[in-house]
Structures are given as C-alpha cells and as structure tokens.
Design a protein around this motif. Structure first.
Motif, short mmCIF file in Angstrom:
data_model
loop_
_atom_site.label_atom_id
_atom_site.label_comp_id
_atom_site.label_asym_id
_atom_site.label_seq_id
_atom_site.Cartn_x
_atom_site.Cartn_y
_atom_site.Cartn_z
N ILE A 110 0.84 -1.20 0.00
CA ILE A 110 0.00 0.00 0.00
C ILE A 110 0.87 1.24 0.00
CG2 ILE A 110 -1.67 1.32 1.36
CD1 ILE A 110 -2.79 -1.36 2.34
N SER A 111 1.91 1.23 0.82
CA SER A 111 2.83 2.37 0.89
C SER A 111 3.49 2.64 -0.45
CB SER A 111 3.88 2.11 1.96
OG SER A 111 4.76 3.21 2.08
N ARG A 112 3.87 1.57 -1.12
CA ARG A 112 4.54 1.72 -2.41
C ARG A 112 3.64 2.38 -3.44
NH1 ARG A 112 6.02 -3.42 -6.34
NH2 ARG A 112 6.66 -2.20 -8.17
N PHE A 113 2.36 2.01 -3.47
CA PHE A 113 1.47 2.49 -4.53
C PHE A 113 0.77 3.80 -4.17
CE2 PHE A 113 1.77 -2.06 -5.59
CZ PHE A 113 2.26 -1.92 -6.89
N LEU A 114 1.16 4.42 -3.06
CA LEU A 114 0.66 5.76 -2.79
C LEU A 114 1.11 6.75 -3.86
CD1 LEU A 114 1.12 6.07 1.08
CD2 LEU A 114 -1.04 6.17 -0.17
N ARG A 115 2.19 6.41 -4.57
CA ARG A 115 2.71 7.29 -5.63
C ARG A 115 2.02 7.03 -6.97
NH1 ARG A 115 7.20 5.09 -3.00
NH2 ARG A 115 8.38 6.56 -1.70
N SER A 116 1.09 6.07 -7.00
CA SER A 116 0.41 5.75 -8.25
C SER A 116 -0.40 6.95 -8.74
CB SER A 116 -0.52 4.56 -8.04
OG SER A 116 -1.42 4.39 -9.12
N PRO A 117 -0.44 7.20 -10.07
CA PRO A 117 -1.27 8.29 -10.60
C PRO A 117 -2.74 8.16 -10.23
CG PRO A 117 0.24 7.46 -12.27
CD PRO A 117 0.34 6.53 -11.10
N ILE A 118 -3.22 6.92 -10.10
CA ILE A 118 -4.61 6.71 -9.72
C ILE A 118 -4.86 7.21 -8.31
CG2 ILE A 118 -6.37 4.94 -9.28
CD1 ILE A 118 -5.07 3.26 -11.49
N VAL A 119 -3.93 6.91 -7.39
CA VAL A 119 -4.07 7.35 -6.00
C VAL A 119 -3.94 8.86 -5.92
CG1 VAL A 119 -3.09 7.18 -3.69
CG2 VAL A 119 -3.21 5.15 -5.15
N ARG A 120 -3.00 9.43 -6.66
CA ARG A 120 -2.84 10.89 -6.66
C ARG A 120 -4.09 11.58 -7.17
NH1 ARG A 120 2.58 10.00 -8.70
NH2 ARG A 120 1.85 10.66 -10.76
N ASP A 121 -4.72 10.98 -8.20
CA ASP A 121 -5.94 11.58 -8.75
C ASP A 121 -7.08 11.51 -7.74
OD1 ASP A 121 -7.55 12.56 -11.07
OD2 ASP A 121 -8.59 10.65 -10.71
N VAL A 122 -7.20 10.36 -7.03
CA VAL A 122 -8.24 10.23 -6.00
C VAL A 122 -8.01 11.24 -4.89
CG1 VAL A 122 -9.14 8.72 -4.18
CG2 VAL A 122 -8.77 7.82 -6.49
N ARG A 123 -6.77 11.38 -4.44
CA ARG A 123 -6.45 12.31 -3.36
C ARG A 123 -6.75 13.75 -3.79
NH1 ARG A 123 -0.54 11.81 -1.10
NH2 ARG A 123 -1.43 9.92 -0.20
N ARG A 124 -6.44 14.08 -5.05
CA ARG A 124 -6.69 15.44 -5.54
C ARG A 124 -8.19 15.71 -5.61
NH1 ARG A 124 -3.67 15.07 -9.44
NH2 ARG A 124 -5.16 14.33 -11.01
N ARG A 125 -8.98 14.76 -6.10
CA ARG A 125 -10.43 14.95 -6.19
C ARG A 125 -11.07 15.10 -4.83
NH1 ARG A 125 -13.02 10.91 -7.69
NH2 ARG A 125 -11.45 9.33 -8.16
#
Length: 392
Positions: free
Chosen positions: A370-385
């Motif tokens: 989970i920690s590794r994929f916090l940098r995923s574009p999908i996660v970044r997009d969810v966090r931004r929204r």
C-alpha cells in the motif's frame, strides 16, 4: 606481530560480538538456550583464534614452562567449539519436542566435555620434549598417550563436523530465504572440515603409524582450514544479516504510508527510545512504525469508502495492472481519501453522517505494498479529487 594480527583481529571481533550479547544473556539469566549457545560459540571461537596466534603459542610455553602446551589447549577449544556448533544448531532449529532438544544438547555437552577432559589427561601422561608448532600431529603420532590424544581429537572433530553438516543440510530443505542460504553455506563449511581437513590429518597420522611419511597432507589440511572457517562464519551471519536487511527494507518501504497518515489525529504516537548507534534495534523501530500506521488507519477507518476502492481497482485493472497490484492501489486510494476526509472532519469538529460510507470495508493488501502504490497516478488523482471536494 604481523602474523598475529589476523588472529587477534578476528578473535577480537568474535569476543566483541559475545560481549555485546552479554547484557541480554544476563537479563535472561541463561534461560534462553539459543542465546546461551551463541555466546558459548563466540567465546570459544575467539579463544581458538587468540591461542592460534604464533606469539600466543610462544607466550604460553614461556609462561608455563611446558613444551607444546598450546597444542592441547587449542585441541580442547576446537573440541569444545565442535560440540558448541552442534548444540547451537540443535537449539537454533528447535522443534515441537523441546525436551528432546534439551536432552540432545545435554548429551552433546557431556560427550564433548568428557573429550576435552581426556585430551588434557592424555597430554599430561605423555611426553613432548621437542617444540613442534606445525607438524605436531605427525611428529608425535606414535608417542604413547599423545598419539591417542591426537586420535581422540580427530574423531571428536570429525564426528561434530559431519553431524553439524548433516543437520544444517537436512534443515535447509524445510526453510526458505536467507536462512536456507545460510544453512547450506554452513553445511558446506562443515563438510570441508569433514571431507578435507580431518581425513588429510588422519591419513598423515595413520601413515606415521605404519612407518610412512605423508606429512605433505598436513599442508593440504592447512589450506582447507581458512576457507572452511570463513564459510562457517559467513553461514551463521547470512540469516542474521538477511533478517536485519529485510527489516530495514520494510521500515524504509513503510515511510510514505507513515507520512501519509501522520495528519490523522487520535492515534497514539510511539515514543522512540534513545538507542545507541551500535544497537539500532531495527525490529523495534519497525514495530513502532507499523503500530503508528495501524493506529491511524483505525482512527480514520470510519471514512473508508468502498466505492472509491472499487473505482480505483477498476481503473488499475484497466491500466493493465495485475489483480494483486490493483488491490494494493485500490487500498492505497481508499486510505488516502480517508485521511483527507478525516482531516476535514477534524478541522470542522464534525462526525461523518451515518450511512454515508460503506461499513465493514477494510484493506486487504500488505502495508508495504500500500505504501509503495501511494505514488500511483490513480491514487494521486483520488487524493486530488477528494481534497478539492473537501475544500469546496
């Protein structure tokens, strides 16, 4: 002194390792059999190296006035080291029947303790008037009592190296990772003693018994000593270093997740102990970080949104991610969103509306993934929204 340096440095390192473990041994009052076995092996090993140094051999002879006194001392320590190796492997492996392990350990200690005592008695009964530092075994092979002492040492040493090698090799089939690698290196190191050093010395001694001179085998045996000793030392170190390395890597992998959940309030922060630099206690640090993360995830679990997780999982699969990777990305997105929502709730001092979020939703992936994929574009997009919606 140059010839002594390698012996003193190597022996000093083993002794230092033993002294570093001494406080833990005192705390357990000797009840930790594995720790006791490790300390015994380190202490005896350092003694062997110290006594093998040429200046130590000379010092013993001058201090006691006894010719060749260093030989039985080294034989006794090597025999004790052989027994300690078996005891360590037995206690290291453990098993469901602890009584059998203790019984075998006591039997080994009794047998090799008796051998050590017999070596001392046989040397005292014999006569070695000529100082022989390099060819003692063959020079005194036919001397009464001394020949028996040499044979006893060789038999005890060969039996120990064969037993330790067999135990390590059989155990290596039951484990994986660095432990398996370490056990196979150990088995190889002990086997080199059993198949190289012991038969070479035994053949040279046997040749003297039959009136022949095969002293050249002693030189071959000496060549086998250093690599086999190095393999044994490395074999014991590999599992320990592998475990430390794995703990350090996991601690580093959890860093992004620890920073991501840091804004969550309500979780207790573990107090970092003031540990010395030579004892970093990586396992303790890792436990503290995992506890830190878990406490904060629990605090914001009420904000877990199953819809966010499902959408992130579908998006990851659409991007070609494997199901396991998609699950980790989805968990990371859900946790990142929950942290943002928890931060909003904390600022507004409000509680989440009942039924707004799907209950009984939890993460399924490992925290490090989970920690590794916090940098995923999908996660970044969810966090931004989610952040935009919170600000709105």
């Amino acid at each position: 002194m140059t010839g002594d340096l390698i012996f003193f440095v190597s022996g000093g390192m083993l002794l230092l390792a033993c002294l570093l473990k001494l406080p833990a041994l005192i705390r357990t009052r000797g009840r930790d059999r594995l720790l006791s076995s490790i300390c015994a092996l380190l202490l005896v090993g350092s003694g062997v190296l110290f006594l093998t140094a040429p200046s130590a051999v000379t010092f013993l002879r001058l201090a006691t006035g006894v010719t060749n006194i260093a030989v039985p001392a080294i034989y006794i320590l090597l025999t004790a080291f052989s027994g300690a190796s078996i005891v360590l492997v037995l206690n290291w492996r453990g098993g469901p029947d602890l009584s059998q392990t203790r019984r075998l350990s006591r039997l080994t200690i009794w047998i090799y303790g008796t051998c050590c005592a017999l070596i001392a008695v046989l040397f005292a009964l014999g006569d070695t008037p000529v100082e022989e530092r390099f060819r003692f075994d063959t020079y005194y092979a036919t001397t009464p009592y001394i020949g028996e002492m040499i044979a006893l040492y060789l038999v005890a040493h060969a039996a120990a190296t064969f037993t330790a090698s067999r135990l390590c090799w059989r155990w290596s089939h039951e484990v994986h990772g660095t432990l398996r690698s370490g056990l196979r290196v150990l088995a190889t190191g002990y086997l080199m003693h059993y198949a190289g050093y012991d038969p070479a010395v035994a053949a040279a001694v046997g040749a003297r018994w039959t009136g022949h001179n095969w002293d050249f085998l002693i030189e071959f045996a000496r060549l086998m000593t250093a690599p086999s000793a190095i393999l044994v030392a490395v074999g014991f170190m590999i599992p320990l270093l592998g475990q430390r390395t794995a703990e350090a890597v996991r601690y580093w992998q959890l860093g992004p997740l620890a920073r991501a959940v840091r804004p969550v309030e309500g979780g207790s922060s573990p107090v970092l102990l003031a540990l010395p630099w030579w004892q970093p206690h990586l396992r303790l640090r890792l436990t503290q970080r995992q506890t830190f993360i878990s406490d904060r995830i629990v605090s914001c679990k009420v904000y877990f949104d199953g819809q966010i997780r499902d959408e992130a999982w579908a998006a990851a699969l659409a991007d070609g991610a494997a199901p396991e990777t998609a699950s980790a990305i989805a968990d990371a997105a859900m946790i990142a969103a929950a942290v943002e929502l928890h931060r909003r709730s904390s600022k507004q001092r409000s509680t989440p509306p009942i039924g707004e979020y799907v209950q009984a939703v939890g993460y399924t992936a490992d925290l490090a993934h989970i920690s590794r994929f916090l940098r995923s574009p999908i996660v970044r997009d969810v966090r931004r929204r989610v952040s935009t919606n919170v600000q709105a």
